[in-house]
Design a protein around this motif. Structure first.
Motif, PDB file in Angstrom:
ATOM      1  N   LEU A 159       0.847  -1.181   0.000  1.00 15.32           N
ATOM      2  CA  LEU A 159       0.000   0.000   0.000  1.00 15.32           C
ATOM      3  C   LEU A 159       0.891   1.242   0.000  1.00 15.32           C
ATOM      4  N   ILE A 160       0.482   2.256  -0.747  1.00 10.08           N
ATOM      5  CA  ILE A 160       1.165   3.547  -0.734  1.00 10.08           C
ATOM      6  C   ILE A 160       0.178   4.600  -0.245  1.00 10.08           C
ATOM      7  N   TYR A 161       0.493   5.204   0.877  1.00 12.68           N
ATOM      8  CA  TYR A 161      -0.330   6.254   1.485  1.00 12.68           C
ATOM      9  C   TYR A 161       0.340   7.581   1.158  1.00 12.68           C
ATOM     10  N   ALA A 162      -0.206   8.284   0.163  1.00  9.10           N
ATOM     11  CA  ALA A 162       0.304   9.598  -0.220  1.00  9.10           C
ATOM     12  C   ALA A 162      -0.344  10.654   0.664  1.00  9.10           C
ATOM     13  N   ARG A 163       0.452  11.617   1.118  1.00  5.27           N
ATOM     14  CA  ARG A 163      -0.100  12.613   2.044  1.00  5.27           C
ATOM     15  C   ARG A 163      -0.646  13.847   1.333  1.00  5.27           C
ATOM     16  N   GLU A 164      -0.573  13.862   0.025  1.00  2.00           N
ATOM     17  CA  GLU A 164      -1.198  14.949  -0.747  1.00  2.00           C
ATOM     18  C   GLU A 164      -1.512  14.441  -2.149  1.00  2.00           C
ATOM     19  N   SER A 165      -2.441  15.130  -2.818  1.00  4.86           N
ATOM     20  CA  SER A 165      -3.008  14.612  -4.054  1.00  4.86           C
ATOM     21  C   SER A 165      -2.065  14.671  -5.250  1.00  4.86           C
ATOM     22  N   LEU A 166      -1.113  15.628  -5.270  1.00  2.00           N
ATOM     23  CA  LEU A 166      -0.207  15.721  -6.418  1.00  2.00           C
ATOM     24  C   LEU A 166       0.650  14.462  -6.534  1.00  2.00           C
ATOM     25  N   THR A 167       1.108  13.947  -5.400  1.00  2.00           N
ATOM     26  CA  THR A 167       1.866  12.695  -5.408  1.00  2.00           C
ATOM     27  C   THR A 167       0.985  11.542  -5.877  1.00  2.00           C
ATOM     28  N   ALA A 168      -0.213  11.461  -5.347  1.00  2.00           N
ATOM     29  CA  ALA A 168      -1.112  10.356  -5.711  1.00  2.00           C
ATOM     30  C   ALA A 168      -1.444  10.366  -7.200  1.00  2.00           C
ATOM     31  N   ILE A 169      -1.718  11.541  -7.731  1.00  2.00           N
ATOM     32  CA  ILE A 169      -2.045  11.662  -9.158  1.00  2.00           C
ATOM     33  C   ILE A 169      -0.864  11.206 -10.012  1.00  2.00           C
ATOM     34  N   MET A 170       0.341  11.643  -9.632  1.00  2.00           N
ATOM     35  CA  MET A 170       1.530  11.268 -10.398  1.00  2.00           C
ATOM     36  C   MET A 170       1.727   9.755 -10.386  1.00  2.00           C
ATOM     37  N   LEU A 171       1.608   9.137  -9.222  1.00  2.00           N
ATOM     38  CA  LEU A 171       1.830   7.695  -9.115  1.00  2.00           C
ATOM     39  C   LEU A 171       0.797   6.899  -9.907  1.00  2.00           C
ATOM     40  N   LYS A 172      -0.417   7.380  -9.900  1.00  2.00           N
ATOM     41  CA  LYS A 172      -1.480   6.670 -10.623  1.00  2.00           C
ATOM     42  C   LYS A 172      -1.379   6.873 -12.128  1.00  2.00           C
ATOM     43  N   GLN A 173      -1.079   8.100 -12.549  1.00  2.00           N
ATOM     44  CA  GLN A 173      -1.065   8.400 -13.981  1.00  2.00           C
ATOM     45  C   GLN A 173       0.236   7.967 -14.648  1.00  2.00           C
ATOM     46  N   GLU A 174       1.358   8.269 -14.024  1.00  2.00           N
ATOM     47  CA  GLU A 174       2.649   7.981 -14.643  1.00  2.00           C
ATOM     48  C   GLU A 174       3.050   6.518 -14.506  1.00  2.00           C
ATOM     49  N   LEU A 175       2.777   5.920 -13.327  1.00  2.00           N
ATOM     50  CA  LEU A 175       3.217   4.552 -13.079  1.00  2.00           C
ATOM     51  C   LEU A 175       2.073   3.543 -13.117  1.00  2.00           C
ATOM     52  N   LYS A 176       0.838   4.047 -13.269  1.00  2.00           N
ATOM     53  CA  LYS A 176      -0.342   3.176 -13.346  1.00  2.00           C
ATOM     54  C   LYS A 176      -0.472   2.289 -12.104  1.00  2.00           C
ATOM     55  N   LEU A 177      -0.096   2.809 -10.958  1.00  2.00           N
ATOM     56  CA  LEU A 177      -0.180   2.045  -9.721  1.00  2.00           C
ATOM     57  C   LEU A 177      -1.615   2.045  -9.208  1.00  2.00           C
ATOM     58  N   ASN A 178      -2.051   0.914  -8.713  1.00  2.00           N
ATOM     59  CA  ASN A 178      -3.407   0.814  -8.164  1.00  2.00           C
ATOM     60  C   ASN A 178      -3.387   0.541  -6.665  1.00  2.00           C
ATOM     61  N   ASN A 179      -2.212   0.777  -6.037  1.00  2.00           N
ATOM     62  CA  ASN A 179      -2.082   0.539  -4.599  1.00  2.00           C
ATOM     63  C   ASN A 179      -1.904   1.854  -3.837  1.00  2.00           C
ATOM     64  N   VAL A 180      -2.469   2.955  -4.392  1.00  2.00           N
ATOM     65  CA  VAL A 180      -2.251   4.296  -3.836  1.00  2.00           C
ATOM     66  C   VAL A 180      -3.538   4.852  -3.236  1.00  2.00           C
ATOM     67  N   VAL A 181      -3.430   5.367  -2.003  1.00  2.00           N
ATOM     68  CA  VAL A 181      -4.541   6.090  -1.369  1.00  2.00           C
ATOM     69  C   VAL A 181      -4.013   7.443  -0.898  1.00  2.00           C
ATOM     70  N   THR A 182      -4.909   8.390  -0.670  1.00  2.00           N
ATOM     71  CA  THR A 182      -4.518   9.743  -0.264  1.00  2.00           C
ATOM     72  C   THR A 182      -5.214  10.136   1.035  1.00  2.00           C
ATOM     73  N   PHE A 183      -4.397  10.501   2.024  1.00  2.00           N
ATOM     74  CA  PHE A 183      -4.890  11.027   3.294  1.00  2.00           C
ATOM     75  C   PHE A 183      -3.910  12.098   3.773  1.00  2.00           C
ATOM     76  N   PRO A 184      -4.354  12.989   4.675  1.00  2.30           N
ATOM     77  CA  PRO A 184      -3.433  14.004   5.194  1.00  2.30           C
ATOM     78  C   PRO A 184      -2.248  13.382   5.938  1.00  2.30           C
TER      79      PRO A 184
END
Length: 393
Positions: A159-184
């Motif tokens: 699991l990857i817990y990104a603390r802000e949305s810019l990181t989450a968007i990059m990981l999902k769009q650039e790396l096509k990862l499906n193990n990413v969630v976003t929380f503060p």
């Protein structure tokens, strides 16, 4: 099941303290089930990190042996990558070997993946070889930070817990990862701890200022940003009745905020308008209390800025990675409140301060509206983790 934190380091960086305590509150588990590798147990006990996490320190004989062995091998091994692997193995393996079937590794450190290939990769890959689960916890990483090694290890996290949305968007769009969630960031759930305030708070409005060698480009004020900060202090002293409180937040060797803060303080202490907080005597939540009493806060360290946001203090973030823009964006803070210290343009510091100063009431009210729900949303990670923990075996 136990959770292991190999990259806790120690509270010499009050951000590490904040992550450890905030994480413990989010996980809501007894400290016996949370084990953090700690370089300075005495300090962390003084900061009361040991009330939240069980602190584990390598035996002294191993520390001494590794220090001299790695020093010797640094002269022999010319391949830096191989040497780092050797260094990480001697530093982390004795800790990681304590992990058993069902245990989970939490890789903390916030923006550790924004820098060169490091121990985040080593520790994750090591336990992945053993078939154990891992979580990249409260992270930030930009597209420009990616390397083949980072991409490979990112795909290995459970699991990857990104603390802000810019990181989450990059990981999902650039790396096509499906193990990413976003929380503060986990530190948002912490509350200020009341302490006696410095004398400057009896004299009127106080501007909190946290600076570091990371944004200055060194331990002096020769960079353009450094010169603009000096000019800013001059302007505040000459044209306002406000005081400036310098607030160190990291006290590690080679990146000690007290060094640059002391230099600035020594120049202006004769004015009686510039003060220096004794941060070394305070824990993270106590420093947060001091920050909460500032009229405006300007911060280089992310977890100092988080203290301002979480207590609804209008803030200028002196950013040096994606995290500053990402957190500000998620809190609906205007881009004018973030200064890019890595691509700094003359005058940007004062421009950002003026914007915050001119919109103080608006920014404060916006934070008061957003922060309660934003902080509460952090606890949503529990539901996500329950699935990871249920499948840990």
């Amino acid at each position: 099941m136990k959770i292991y934190f190999p990259i806790h380091f120690d509270g010499g960086n009050r951000g590490c303290e904040a992550i450890a305590k905030g994480t413990a509150l989010l996980l809501d588990k007894p400290k016996e089930e949370l084990v953090g590798l700690c370089r300075d147990v005495r300090l962390d006990k003084r900061l009361k990190v040991d009330k939240f996490v069980s602190l584990w320190k390598r035996p002294l004989w191993i520390l001494i042996f590794n220090k001299f062995y790695c020093k010797l091998m640094s002269f022999i091994m010319k391949d830096k990558t191989k040497f780092n692997q050797l260094r990480f193995r001697h530093h982390y393996d004795v800790f990681l070997n304590n992990m058993k079937t069902g245990d989970v590794l939490f890789s903390t450190g916030g923006d550790m993946m924004c820098y060169a290939n490091n121990e985040v990769i080593y520790t994750n890959d090591k336990i992945h070889e053993r078939g154990l689960k891992s979580v990249l916890w409260g992270c930030s990483i930009g597209k420009a930070n990616l390397t083949p090694e980072k991409i490979a290890t990112l795909k290995r996290f459970s699991l990857i817990y990104a603390r802000e949305s810019l990181t989450a968007i990059m990981l999902k769009q650039e790396l096509k990862l499906n193990n990413v969630v976003t929380f503060p960031d986990p530190a948002f759930v912490l509350e200020p701890e009341e302490v006696d305030l410095p004398d400057c708070f009896t004299q009127g409005s106080v501007i909190g200022l946290n600076i570091s060698n990371y944004v200055l480009g060194g331990f002096d004020f020769e960079s353009q940003l450094g010169k603009d900060i000096v000019q800013f202090v001059e302007t505040i002293i000459s044209s306002t009745n406000k005081s400036i409180l310098l607030i160190p937040h990291v006290m590690w060797r080679r990146q000690d905020d007290r060094i640059v803060s002391r230099k600035l303080f020594d120049i202006y202490k004769h004015t009686g308008r510039v003060y220096l907080l004794d941060s070394a005597s305070l824990n993270y939540c106590q420093i947060r209390y001091v920050i909460s009493k500032c009229s405006i806060f300007i911060g280089a360290r992310t977890h100092a800025v988080i203290s301002a946001y979480s207590t609804c203090v209008p803030c200028v973030a002196l950013g040096y990675s994606i995290k500053s823009k990402g957190i500000a964006k998620d809190l609906s803070m205007p881009i004018e409140t973030v200064v890019d210290s890595k691509n700094y343009q003359q005058g940007s510091f004062m421009k950002a301060y003026d914007f915050v100063d001119n919109h103080m009431d608006e920014l404060k009210e916006k934070l008061k509206t957003i922060i309660p729900e934003y902080k509460e949303s952090t606890y949503g990670i529990r539901k996500v983790l329950s699935k990871v923990f249920c499948n840990a075996d």
